[in-house]
Write a protein that holds these residues in place. Structure first.
Motif, PDB file in Angstrom:
ATOM      1  N   HIS A 280      29.262   9.170  17.682  1.00  0.00           N
ATOM      2  CA  HIS A 280      29.275   8.292  18.851  1.00  0.00           C
ATOM      3  C   HIS A 280      29.214   6.817  18.433  1.00  0.00           C
ATOM      4  N   LEU A 281      28.520   6.518  17.328  1.00  0.00           N
ATOM      5  CA  LEU A 281      28.490   5.130  16.865  1.00  0.00           C
ATOM      6  C   LEU A 281      29.837   4.717  16.270  1.00  0.00           C
ATOM      7  N   ARG A 282      30.548   5.650  15.613  1.00  0.00           N
ATOM      8  CA  ARG A 282      31.896   5.332  15.151  1.00  0.00           C
ATOM      9  C   ARG A 282      32.798   5.002  16.348  1.00  0.00           C
ATOM     10  N   GLU A 283      32.618   5.748  17.422  1.00  0.00           N
ATOM     11  CA  GLU A 283      33.371   5.449  18.641  1.00  0.00           C
ATOM     12  C   GLU A 283      32.984   4.068  19.178  1.00  0.00           C
ATOM     13  N   HIS A 287      35.413   0.836  20.181  1.00  0.00           N
ATOM     14  CA  HIS A 287      35.408   0.179  21.495  1.00  0.00           C
ATOM     15  C   HIS A 287      35.051  -1.300  21.352  1.00  0.00           C
ATOM     16  N   ALA A 288      34.142  -1.602  20.420  1.00  0.00           N
ATOM     17  CA  ALA A 288      33.766  -2.997  20.208  1.00  0.00           C
ATOM     18  C   ALA A 288      34.949  -3.809  19.697  1.00  0.00           C
ATOM     19  N   ALA A 289      35.728  -3.212  18.799  1.00  0.00           N
ATOM     20  CA  ALA A 289      36.915  -3.909  18.296  1.00  0.00           C
ATOM     21  C   ALA A 289      37.917  -4.172  19.409  1.00  0.00           C
ATOM     22  N   ALA A 299      28.818   4.503  24.519  1.00  0.00           N
ATOM     23  CA  ALA A 299      28.833   5.254  23.259  1.00  0.00           C
ATOM     24  C   ALA A 299      27.534   5.051  22.488  1.00  0.00           C
ATOM     25  N   VAL A 300      27.000   3.823  22.499  1.00  0.00           N
ATOM     26  CA  VAL A 300      25.711   3.557  21.840  1.00  0.00           C
ATOM     27  C   VAL A 300      24.602   4.368  22.506  1.00  0.00           C
ATOM     28  N   VAL A 331      20.739  -0.381  12.455  1.00  0.00           N
ATOM     29  CA  VAL A 331      21.614  -1.423  11.938  1.00  0.00           C
ATOM     30  C   VAL A 331      23.050  -1.228  12.428  1.00  0.00           C
ATOM     31  N   ASP A 332      23.514   0.024  12.544  1.00  0.00           N
ATOM     32  CA  ASP A 332      24.870   0.253  13.025  1.00  0.00           C
ATOM     33  C   ASP A 332      25.008  -0.112  14.501  1.00  0.00           C
TER      34      ASP A 332
END
Length: 436
Positions: A280-283, A287-289, A299-300, A331-332
């Motif tokens: 979910h953090l990779r997602e 989305h942030a990009a 997602a966070v 941190v992520d």
């Protein structure tokens, strides 16, 4: 997409024009692409071929529907169109330096299929084959030694960067491919698992070296091997790497799709919560990009919820996700906010993560120091940003990771508006001493 090498320098009149120089200074790629079309006769399809993009993506940029922000993609455009690096705030490009001063690069290692297809064997590989015959067939002890080597490679990757590991890891992958040719049925499945892990590690090492096309080839190989095994959880792992690669390579929409597909694969294997939290953090990164704040925050939130579910059951998670602990979650999450442009949320999370991290995790700490500096710079905290950037620089100088070095150089470019400030001048001096 292959890039043509036939393109020559842009017309001198175009490079000297005030409109062109302003477009480059502001990194207005919509205007840059329109100018090369009108003034140099390089049409969008040709721009796409030269810069390693799809024509539709070039069209979206020209229409103002997409932008280019990541340094690696900007470097690709500079190289493809022969735009001098200084015009885009980059270092001198390799093609700007006289050929006599450039050390010849070795071609990338060949990418064998696993199991191997019949092919011509070079002298070095022939020796490896002879030694493998002396070793005999694979045994359980061989399998244990290979797994131990993989774990050691990951430790070295985290401590020193992955670029220098490429020859060793790819060599191990070839060796496992030869063992598979003669392995007994009882060992074949386990050896394929080791081959999948080595292929993923090879992809990661090339990713860290910013050789994204080669990295994608190895990740694809790892995906095929894990699919052959029916290992849905490891497929999710590989897809998550490919999602991060797509984010770095300027394809955030693809990154979202890959992260979501990784989650589907993990659910098919029973939805292990620690794995789902990482995915979910990779997602969220993707989305942030895309600057999709709502989707990123959702997602966070899902990542945090899954992490809470995993508490007390971490030992049940696969070995490859054990690195994702509470500090990494913290941190992520901060990095996702920094990517999104929410530095006030990002700064305390990344700072706390850095405070908690082990000092031997040099590459991770270098990345996190970069993101902390980035958030502080967005907040206008110039002294703190230069201090954090100095930490990233010190760590970058101690490891072999072109990804980290590229981040530090990008941070320096973003400091150009403050070029006469004392903290920036001091940082530039340290940068020249550390990175040349």
């Amino acid at each position: 997409m292959a890039r043509s090498q036939e393109h020559r320098a842009l017309p001198a009149g175009l490079l000297a024009s005030a409109e062109w120089q302003e477009a480059c200074r502001s990194r207005d790629f919509a205007r840059i692409f329109r100018l090369v079309k009108v003034k140099a006769g390089i049409y969008p399809s040709r721009v796409a071929a030269l810069c390693g993009m799809t024509p539709s993506r070039v069209g979206e940029i020209m229409a103002g529907q997409r932008g280019l922000a990541h340094i690696d993609v900007i470097e690709r455009v500079a190289d493809g169109l022969r735009i001098p690096g200084a015009m885009l705030g980059l270092a001198h490009r390799p093609w700007e330096i006289p050929a006599s001063s450039i050390t010849e690069e070795r071609p990338p290692e060949p990418l064998p299929a696993v199991p191997r297809e019949p092919q011509r064997i070079e002298t070095a590989e022939e020796l490896d084959d002879l030694l493998a015959l002396v070793d005999g067939r694979a045994s359980r002890s061989t399998l244990m030694a290979l797994r131990s080597s993989v774990q050691d490679y990951w430790r070295r990757d985290n401590a020193h960067g992955g670029a220098t590991l490429r020859p060793a890891v790819v060599g191990h992958l070839r060796y496992v491919g030869r063992l598979l040719d003669s392995a007994e049925a009882g060992l074949r499945h386990d050896l394929q698992g080791v081959a999948a892990e080595l292929a993923r590690l090879s992809g990661w090492a090339y990713f860290d070296a910013r050789q994204y096309s080669t990295a994608r080839t190895y990740f694809t190989q790892a995906l095929k091997l894990s699919h052959t095994q029916g290992d849905s959880l490891f497929m999710a792992n590989v897809l998550s790497c490919m999602s991060l690669l797509a984010t770095y390579d300027g394809n955030p929409s693809d990154a979202v799709a890959l992260a979501c597909r990784a989650q589907d694969a993990a659910r098919a294997a029973g939805e292990q919560p620690l794995v789902m939290s990482m995915l979910h953090l990779r997602e969220a990164f993707a989305h942030a990009a895309l600057r999709d704040a709502q989707a990123c925050h959702q997602a966070v939130d899902r990542s945090r919820a899954q992490y809470e579910r995993s508490r007390g059951h971490e030992a049940e998670a696969p070995d490859w996700v054990q690195y994702f602990d509470q500090t990494k979650l913290l941190v992520d999450t901060g990095i996702a906010y920094a990517r999104l442009g929410e530095p006030a949320r990002a700064e305390p999370l990344i700072a706390e993560g850095l405070r908690r991290e082990n000092t031997d995790q040099q590459r991770g700490r270098a990345f996190h120091a970069y993101w902390l500096a980035s958030a502080q710079l967005q907040l206008g905290k110039l002294d703190e940003a230069c201090s954090s950037a100095g930490l990233a620089l010190d760590l970058a100088a101690a490891i072999d990771s072109p990804r980290v070095s590229g981040h530090v150089q990008e941070l320096h470019r973003r400091m150009l508006p403050y070029a006469r400030e004392a903290p920036v001048l001091a940082f530039e001096q340290r940068m020249r001493e550390a990175l040349g």
